[in-house]
Design a protein around this motif. Structure first.
Motif, PDB file in Angstrom:
ATOM      1  N   ARG A 280       0.864  -1.180   0.000  1.00 18.97           N
ATOM      2  CA  ARG A 280       0.000   0.000   0.000  1.00 18.97           C
ATOM      3  C   ARG A 280       0.900   1.230   0.000  1.00 18.97           C
ATOM      4  O   ARG A 280       2.123   1.117   0.156  1.00 18.97           O
ATOM      5  CB  ARG A 280      -0.918  -0.005   1.222  1.00 18.97           C
ATOM      6  N   ARG A 281       0.334   2.402  -0.124  1.00 21.76           N
ATOM      7  CA  ARG A 281       1.151   3.618  -0.062  1.00 21.76           C
ATOM      8  C   ARG A 281       1.551   3.882   1.389  1.00 21.76           C
ATOM      9  O   ARG A 281       0.700   4.033   2.255  1.00 21.76           O
ATOM     10  CB  ARG A 281       0.379   4.818  -0.621  1.00 21.76           C
ATOM     11  N   VAL A 282       2.860   3.924   1.631  1.00 22.32           N
ATOM     12  CA  VAL A 282       3.397   4.198   2.965  1.00 22.32           C
ATOM     13  C   VAL A 282       4.433   5.303   2.836  1.00 22.32           C
ATOM     14  O   VAL A 282       5.372   5.195   2.043  1.00 22.32           O
ATOM     15  CB  VAL A 282       4.048   2.945   3.588  1.00 22.32           C
ATOM     16  N   ARG A 283       4.246   6.366   3.614  1.00 19.89           N
ATOM     17  CA  ARG A 283       5.188   7.484   3.614  1.00 19.89           C
ATOM     18  C   ARG A 283       5.846   7.584   4.992  1.00 19.89           C
ATOM     19  O   ARG A 283       5.162   7.499   6.017  1.00 19.89           O
ATOM     20  CB  ARG A 283       4.475   8.794   3.293  1.00 19.89           C
ATOM     21  N   ILE A 284       7.162   7.763   5.013  1.00 19.68           N
ATOM     22  CA  ILE A 284       7.919   7.811   6.264  1.00 19.68           C
ATOM     23  C   ILE A 284       8.486   9.211   6.460  1.00 19.68           C
ATOM     24  O   ILE A 284       9.161   9.753   5.578  1.00 19.68           O
ATOM     25  CB  ILE A 284       9.041   6.768   6.272  1.00 19.68           C
ATOM     26  N   ILE A 285       8.218   9.783   7.627  1.00 15.72           N
ATOM     27  CA  ILE A 285       8.637  11.140   7.963  1.00 15.72           C
ATOM     28  C   ILE A 285      10.104  11.127   8.406  1.00 15.72           C
ATOM     29  O   ILE A 285      10.508  10.277   9.208  1.00 15.72           O
ATOM     30  CB  ILE A 285       7.756  11.697   9.103  1.00 15.72           C
ATOM     31  N   PRO A 286      10.910  12.072   7.925  1.00 19.29           N
ATOM     32  CA  PRO A 286      12.301  12.122   8.386  1.00 19.29           C
ATOM     33  C   PRO A 286      12.406  12.695   9.787  1.00 19.29           C
ATOM     34  O   PRO A 286      11.474  13.326  10.291  1.00 19.29           O
ATOM     35  CB  PRO A 286      12.963  13.067   7.376  1.00 19.29           C
ATOM     36  N   GLY A 287      13.542  12.482  10.418  1.00 16.86           N
ATOM     37  CA  GLY A 287      13.815  13.098  11.695  1.00 16.86           C
ATOM     38  C   GLY A 287      14.533  14.425  11.507  1.00 16.86           C
ATOM     39  O   GLY A 287      14.593  14.967  10.397  1.00 16.86           O
ATOM     40  N   LEU A 288      15.075  14.954  12.602  1.00 12.66           N
ATOM     41  CA  LEU A 288      15.786  16.227  12.581  1.00 12.66           C
ATOM     42  C   LEU A 288      17.238  16.032  13.002  1.00 12.66           C
ATOM     43  O   LEU A 288      17.536  15.217  13.875  1.00 12.66           O
ATOM     44  CB  LEU A 288      15.126  17.221  13.541  1.00 12.66           C
ATOM     45  N   ALA A 289      18.127  16.796  12.379  1.00 14.85           N
ATOM     46  CA  ALA A 289      19.547  16.770  12.729  1.00 14.85           C
ATOM     47  C   ALA A 289      20.005  18.176  13.094  1.00 14.85           C
ATOM     48  O   ALA A 289      19.630  19.149  12.439  1.00 14.85           O
ATOM     49  CB  ALA A 289      20.377  16.241  11.561  1.00 14.85           C
ATOM     50  N   GLN A 290      20.816  18.243  14.125  1.00 19.18           N
ATOM     51  CA  GLN A 290      21.456  19.491  14.519  1.00 19.18           C
ATOM     52  C   GLN A 290      22.950  19.329  14.243  1.00 19.18           C
ATOM     53  O   GLN A 290      23.647  18.631  14.973  1.00 19.18           O
ATOM     54  CB  GLN A 290      21.207  19.764  16.007  1.00 19.18           C
ATOM     55  N   ARG A 291      23.412  19.964  13.177  1.00 19.44           N
ATOM     56  CA  ARG A 291      24.791  19.752  12.716  1.00 19.44           C
ATOM     57  C   ARG A 291      25.717  20.861  13.224  1.00 19.44           C
ATOM     58  O   ARG A 291      26.522  21.405  12.473  1.00 19.44           O
ATOM     59  CB  ARG A 291      24.813  19.675  11.198  1.00 19.44           C
ATOM     60  N   VAL A 292      25.586  21.163  14.520  1.00 22.93           N
ATOM     61  CA  VAL A 292      26.466  22.134  15.161  1.00 22.93           C
ATOM     62  C   VAL A 292      27.677  21.375  15.697  1.00 22.93           C
ATOM     63  O   VAL A 292      27.518  20.387  16.420  1.00 22.93           O
ATOM     64  CB  VAL A 292      25.739  22.862  16.307  1.00 22.93           C
ATOM     65  N   LYS A 293      28.871  21.845  15.361  1.00 16.56           N
ATOM     66  CA  LYS A 293      30.085  21.091  15.678  1.00 16.56           C
ATOM     67  C   LYS A 293      30.190  20.755  17.158  1.00 16.56           C
ATOM     68  O   LYS A 293      30.539  19.632  17.534  1.00 16.56           O
ATOM     69  CB  LYS A 293      31.309  21.882  15.226  1.00 16.56           C
TER      70      LYS A 293
END
Length: 314
Positions: free
Chosen positions: A106-119
């Motif tokens: 069936r149609r399945v959509r997956i939500i991405p997460g979040l990244a904080q790319r601060v060193k």
């Protein structure tokens, strides 16, 4: 067109060790719900499509019902990796970046997460972004500080509908490690359940953590010493450890995110929500509590609308 009151979409929250599925109607109301312990760890072996189809079959979902998924199904070890969106990021933009799951009938959509790319402060989340969207939807476009307690507690800054930054505290996991795999295991034993804000020992640990967040290591060993020298009992040792770690988390988050006029949006439920509400109040912070289940479901409704699975207005 879906009939009123009939399932229009399946909303799925896929954690590391748990799975929750709701059938929602066109208006986003929950018609049915199913929960299991088949989180990412189990689904990696059994197969994500297999697990989801079994759950939907148990809910008598139509074969062509689409599904919107948040959480660890989108992790690198999950169904398919959904690339992180980088902060600062609008919550609606996160949902617009959902990707199709492969091998789904069936149609399945997956939500991405979040990244904080601060060193100096790299961080990631998956699933919490959807809870945040559901939690702040009715709070206006101002600045909000969100606390999401758990194994890995998240504190999140939201401004104008965008996540601008966040920090993870491993409070729950540290409690488990200290209680089961450190010298404190001799003091705590099996007394790791039933901790409440009514426990004097919890409040003692909380006050220590709030006032001495920079001394957590020594204060933690003090729990062992108190069992040897002061007769601290296992249940109280567990409660004091919990309070100490929660207090240190709140003290650190307060320094990082909170001003004199900030209200904390506490996204939690059950005993953990009660515990954190008491702890935040003890720290002198104003709070607004949002049920975690309601928040993730509301966020999944928004995501379904953004992905054309539900109408913008029912």
């Amino acid at each position: 067109m879906t009939k009123p009151g009939a399932p229009a979409v399946a909303a799925v929250d896929w954690g590391t060790s748990s799975l929750r599925v709701w059938l929602l109607d066109r208006g986003g109301a929950a018609l049915a719900e199913r929960r299991s312990g088949e989180g990412m760890q189990t689904a990696r072996t059994a197969g994500f499509p297999t697990v989801l189809e079994r759950m939907l079959s148990e809910l008598a979902a139509p074969a062509d019902l689409p599904a919107i998924v948040c959480g660890m199904a989108g992790a690198r070890q999950g169904w398919i990796e959904a690339p992180y969106a980088d902060v600062p990021c609008a919550l609606d933009e996160i949902f617009s970046r959902a990707i199709d799951a492969p091998d789904a009938p069936r149609r399945v959509r997956i939500i991405p997460g979040l990244a904080q790319r601060v060193k100096e402060a790299p961080d990631v989340m998956r699933g919490e972004e959807t809870q945040i969207a559901g939690a702040v939807r009715s709070l206006g476009a101002g600045r909000h500080i969100v606390c999401m307690p758990g194994t890995h507690s998240k504190w999140v800054a939201v401004d104008g509908g965008s996540v601008t930054g966040f920090t993870t505290w491993m409070t729950g996991e540290l409690f488990d490690v200290f209680a089961r795999h450190s010298i404190l295991a001799h003091s705590i034993g099996d007394s790791v359940k039933g901790i409440s804000a009514d426990d004097d020992a919890f409040m003692t640990g909380l006050e220590q953590g709030l006032e001495g967040a920079d001394r957590v290591s020594s204060l933690t060993f003090g729990i062992r010493a108190a069992t040897l020298l002061q007769g601290l009992q296992p249940k109280d040792a567990a409660a004091r450890l919990s309070g100490l770690l929660v207090g240190a988390e709140i003290a650190g988050a307060e320094r990082r995110y909170l001003g004199s006029d900030n209200e904390v949006i506490l996204v939690a439920s059950g005993a953990l929500g009660t515990l954190y509400a008491a702890a935040l109040k003890k720290a002198g912070l104003a709070i607004k509590t949002v049920d975690a289940d309601e928040a993730v479901r509301a966020g999944l409704v928004q995501a379904a609308r953004m992905n054309g699975m539900l109408p913008e207005r029912a």
